[in-house]
Design a protein around this motif. Structure first.
Motif, PDB file in Angstrom:
ATOM      1  N   GLN A 103       0.822  -1.189   0.000  1.00  0.00           N
ATOM      2  CA  GLN A 103       0.000   0.000   0.000  1.00  0.00           C
ATOM      3  C   GLN A 103       0.864   1.249   0.000  1.00  0.00           C
ATOM      4  O   GLN A 103       1.955   1.268   0.577  1.00  0.00           O
ATOM      5  N   GLU A 104       0.376   2.253  -0.698  1.00  0.00           N
ATOM      6  CA  GLU A 104       1.015   3.557  -0.716  1.00  0.00           C
ATOM      7  C   GLU A 104       0.240   4.460   0.232  1.00  0.00           C
ATOM      8  O   GLU A 104      -0.986   4.560   0.146  1.00  0.00           O
ATOM      9  N   ILE A 105       0.948   5.103   1.150  1.00  0.00           N
ATOM     10  CA  ILE A 105       0.307   5.915   2.191  1.00  0.00           C
ATOM     11  C   ILE A 105       0.813   7.351   2.096  1.00  0.00           C
ATOM     12  O   ILE A 105       2.021   7.588   2.024  1.00  0.00           O
ATOM     13  N   GLU A 106      -0.124   8.271   2.080  1.00  0.00           N
ATOM     14  CA  GLU A 106       0.194   9.693   2.150  1.00  0.00           C
ATOM     15  C   GLU A 106      -0.591  10.295   3.304  1.00  0.00           C
ATOM     16  O   GLU A 106      -1.732   9.892   3.563  1.00  0.00           O
ATOM     17  N   VAL A 107       0.000  11.234   3.998  1.00  0.00           N
ATOM     18  CA  VAL A 107      -0.675  11.933   5.093  1.00  0.00           C
ATOM     19  C   VAL A 107      -0.634  13.427   4.804  1.00  0.00           C
ATOM     20  O   VAL A 107       0.404  13.958   4.393  1.00  0.00           O
ATOM     21  N   ALA A 108      -1.768  14.092   4.996  1.00  0.00           N
ATOM     22  CA  ALA A 108      -1.818  15.526   4.736  1.00  0.00           C
ATOM     23  C   ALA A 108      -2.781  16.193   5.713  1.00  0.00           C
ATOM     24  O   ALA A 108      -3.651  15.531   6.307  1.00  0.00           O
ATOM     25  N   ILE A 109      -2.597  17.495   5.887  1.00  0.00           N
ATOM     26  CA  ILE A 109      -3.534  18.319   6.652  1.00  0.00           C
ATOM     27  C   ILE A 109      -4.320  19.141   5.634  1.00  0.00           C
ATOM     28  O   ILE A 109      -3.729  19.885   4.835  1.00  0.00           O
ATOM     29  N   VAL A 110      -5.637  18.981   5.632  1.00  0.00           N
ATOM     30  CA  VAL A 110      -6.456  19.589   4.583  1.00  0.00           C
ATOM     31  C   VAL A 110      -7.745  20.149   5.163  1.00  0.00           C
ATOM     32  O   VAL A 110      -8.141  19.826   6.297  1.00  0.00           O
ATOM     33  N   GLU A 111      -8.400  20.973   4.364  1.00  0.00           N
ATOM     34  CA  GLU A 111      -9.775  21.325   4.657  1.00  0.00           C
ATOM     35  C   GLU A 111     -10.640  20.147   4.244  1.00  0.00           C
ATOM     36  O   GLU A 111     -10.494  19.635   3.136  1.00  0.00           O
ATOM     37  N   PRO A 112     -11.531  19.682   5.094  1.00  0.00           N
ATOM     38  CA  PRO A 112     -12.268  18.455   4.783  1.00  0.00           C
ATOM     39  C   PRO A 112     -13.296  18.680   3.677  1.00  0.00           C
ATOM     40  O   PRO A 112     -13.858  19.775   3.549  1.00  0.00           O
ATOM     41  N   PRO A 113     -13.556  17.650   2.864  1.00  0.00           N
ATOM     42  CA  PRO A 113     -14.693  17.723   1.951  1.00  0.00           C
ATOM     43  C   PRO A 113     -15.981  17.969   2.738  1.00  0.00           C
ATOM     44  O   PRO A 113     -16.071  17.613   3.926  1.00  0.00           O
ATOM     45  N   GLU A 114     -16.956  18.538   2.082  1.00  0.00           N
ATOM     46  CA  GLU A 114     -18.183  18.918   2.780  1.00  0.00           C
ATOM     47  C   GLU A 114     -18.855  17.733   3.461  1.00  0.00           C
ATOM     48  O   GLU A 114     -19.321  17.842   4.607  1.00  0.00           O
ATOM     49  N   ASP A 115     -18.900  16.573   2.767  1.00  0.00           N
ATOM     50  CA  ASP A 115     -19.579  15.418   3.359  1.00  0.00           C
ATOM     51  C   ASP A 115     -18.832  14.891   4.576  1.00  0.00           C
ATOM     52  O   ASP A 115     -19.444  14.402   5.543  1.00  0.00           O
ATOM     53  N   VAL A 116     -17.495  15.016   4.589  1.00  0.00           N
ATOM     54  CA  VAL A 116     -16.703  14.581   5.742  1.00  0.00           C
ATOM     55  C   VAL A 116     -16.894  15.544   6.909  1.00  0.00           C
ATOM     56  O   VAL A 116     -17.092  15.129   8.063  1.00  0.00           O
ATOM     57  N   ALA A 117     -16.833  16.845   6.627  1.00  0.00           N
ATOM     58  CA  ALA A 117     -17.023  17.849   7.686  1.00  0.00           C
ATOM     59  C   ALA A 117     -18.377  17.690   8.363  1.00  0.00           C
ATOM     60  O   ALA A 117     -18.498  17.822   9.593  1.00  0.00           O
ATOM     61  N   ARG A 119     -20.160  14.896   8.655  1.00  0.00           N
ATOM     62  CA  ARG A 119     -20.191  13.684   9.470  1.00  0.00           C
ATOM     63  C   ARG A 119     -19.355  13.824  10.742  1.00  0.00           C
ATOM     64  O   ARG A 119     -19.676  13.221  11.764  1.00  0.00           O
ATOM     65  N   LEU A 120     -18.274  14.629  10.671  1.00  0.00           N
ATOM     66  CA  LEU A 120     -17.441  14.847  11.859  1.00  0.00           C
ATOM     67  C   LEU A 120     -17.943  16.009  12.717  1.00  0.00           C
ATOM     68  O   LEU A 120     -17.368  16.288  13.773  1.00  0.00           O
ATOM     69  N   ARG A 121     -18.994  16.677  12.258  1.00  0.00           N
ATOM     70  CA  ARG A 121     -19.592  17.823  12.975  1.00  0.00           C
ATOM     71  C   ARG A 121     -18.546  18.899  13.266  1.00  0.00           C
ATOM     72  O   ARG A 121     -18.433  19.400  14.396  1.00  0.00           O
ATOM     73  N   LEU A 122     -17.790  19.250  12.245  1.00  0.00           N
ATOM     74  CA  LEU A 122     -16.727  20.230  12.409  1.00  0.00           C
ATOM     75  C   LEU A 122     -17.265  21.650  12.234  1.00  0.00           C
ATOM     76  O   LEU A 122     -18.212  21.888  11.477  1.00  0.00           O
ATOM     77  N   GLU A 123     -16.629  22.574  12.916  1.00  0.00           N
ATOM     78  CA  GLU A 123     -16.946  23.981  12.750  1.00  0.00           C
ATOM     79  C   GLU A 123     -16.278  24.498  11.468  1.00  0.00           C
ATOM     80  O   GLU A 123     -15.266  23.943  11.023  1.00  0.00           O
ATOM     81  N   PRO A 124     -16.831  25.550  10.857  1.00  0.00           N
ATOM     82  CA  PRO A 124     -16.186  26.118   9.667  1.00  0.00           C
ATOM     83  C   PRO A 124     -14.735  26.492   9.954  1.00  0.00           C
ATOM     84  O   PRO A 124     -14.423  27.087  10.982  1.00  0.00           O
ATOM     85  N   GLY A 125     -13.850  26.093   9.057  1.00  0.00           N
ATOM     86  CA  GLY A 125     -12.430  26.403   9.222  1.00  0.00           C
ATOM     87  C   GLY A 125     -11.626  25.341   9.936  1.00  0.00           C
ATOM     88  O   GLY A 125     -10.395  25.398   9.921  1.00  0.00           O
ATOM     89  N   GLU A 126     -12.280  24.380  10.577  1.00  0.00           N
ATOM     90  CA  GLU A 126     -11.543  23.300  11.242  1.00  0.00           C
ATOM     91  C   GLU A 126     -10.880  22.407  10.211  1.00  0.00           C
ATOM     92  O   GLU A 126     -11.477  22.058   9.188  1.00  0.00           O
TER      93      GLU A 126
END
Length: 250
Positions: A103-117, A119-126
């Motif tokens: 498996q190829e693994i990449e890790v990044a810090i990103v703004e979440p896609p709308e459907d992910v945000a 489901r995670l109940r994130l505040e805008p900008g998190e």
């Protein structure tokens, strides 16, 4: 006519008359057999290639594709880990079957896609940390598994490292105080996005199953969203269910 030729060859493949790796009749043989043009024969063969039944290996010809589907078992996620001290569950399970997983693994810090945000109940900008994986079996990309975590939870943890986590990211979350006790599974069947076509090297017309899992703690806090993309020509999705015993009245 091209559809009739494709139907006849498909029936021979599905019935086993043409076995995996068997060579199909040549274009010239099919033209003579059906009395059609080269273009008609090529359209029939292209349809079978698009369906994932046949591979083209020019100039040798067309061959029946050997299909060893991966059995995807969502209910296995919370089984005890690690399966081995060096490898994660995917690597261990398919190595034991005699296949060659990687498996190829990449890790990044990103703004979440709308459907992910959502489901995670994130505040805008998190922001979220995402572990993006392409899983291979026997040299072929089989599926995508992208896991999203609130950055505030996993910052400075093993989740941020682009390498296997032998005991699993779920256990890392538990050690951080966010043990998941509930998972909501959603399965969507659709055509892939251009990015997914590229990452999985998909042929035209290949549908995918998208399995979205949202993991929550006992307090109901969602702490992980995993998105697994499963090409339809490479997977069997297997669920095991057990009937609960009826309550006995005193």
């Amino acid at each position: 006519m091209y559809q009739q030729i494709a139907d006849a060859l498909r029936e021979q493949i599905t019935s086993g008359k043409l076995e995996p790796n068997a060579k199909l009749p040549t274009e010239a043989e099919l033209r003579d057999q059906y009395g059609v043009s080269r273009e008609t024969v090529r359209k029939a063969l292209a349809q079978l290639v698009n369906e994932g039944l046949v591979v083209s290996a020019r100039p040798q010809g067309h061959f029946v594709r050997r299909r060893r589907p991966m059995v995807f078992r969502p209910q296995a996620e919370f089984r005890k880990r690690p399966y081995s001290p060096e490898m994660d569950a995917f690597m261990t399970e398919y190595s034991a079957e005699g296949r060659e997983p990687r498996q190829e693994i990449e890790v990044a810090i990103v703004e979440p896609p709308e459907d992910v945000a959502k489901r995670l109940r994130l505040e805008p900008g998190e922001l979220v940390a995402v572990r993006k994986r392409v899983r291979y079996l026997d040299g072929e990309p089989f599926n995508i598994n992208d896991s999203y975590f609130p950055l505030a939870i996993v910052r400075d943890s093993e989740v941020m490292r682009p390498e296997d986590i032998s005991r699993g990211a779920n256990e890392v979350l538990a050690e951080l105080g966010y043990r998941q006790v509930r998972a909501l599974d959603e399965i969507y069947i659709r055509m892939p996005t251009p990015e997914q076509v590229h990452r999985l090297d998909l042929g035209p017309g290949t549908p995918v199953g998208v399995h979205m899992t949202t993991g929550s703690t006992a307090e109901g806090q969602p702490v992980r969203v995993a998105v697994t993309v499963l090409p339809g020509d490479r997977h069997v999705i297997s669920y095991e269910r057990q009937r609960e015993a009826p309550n006995e009245e005193a």
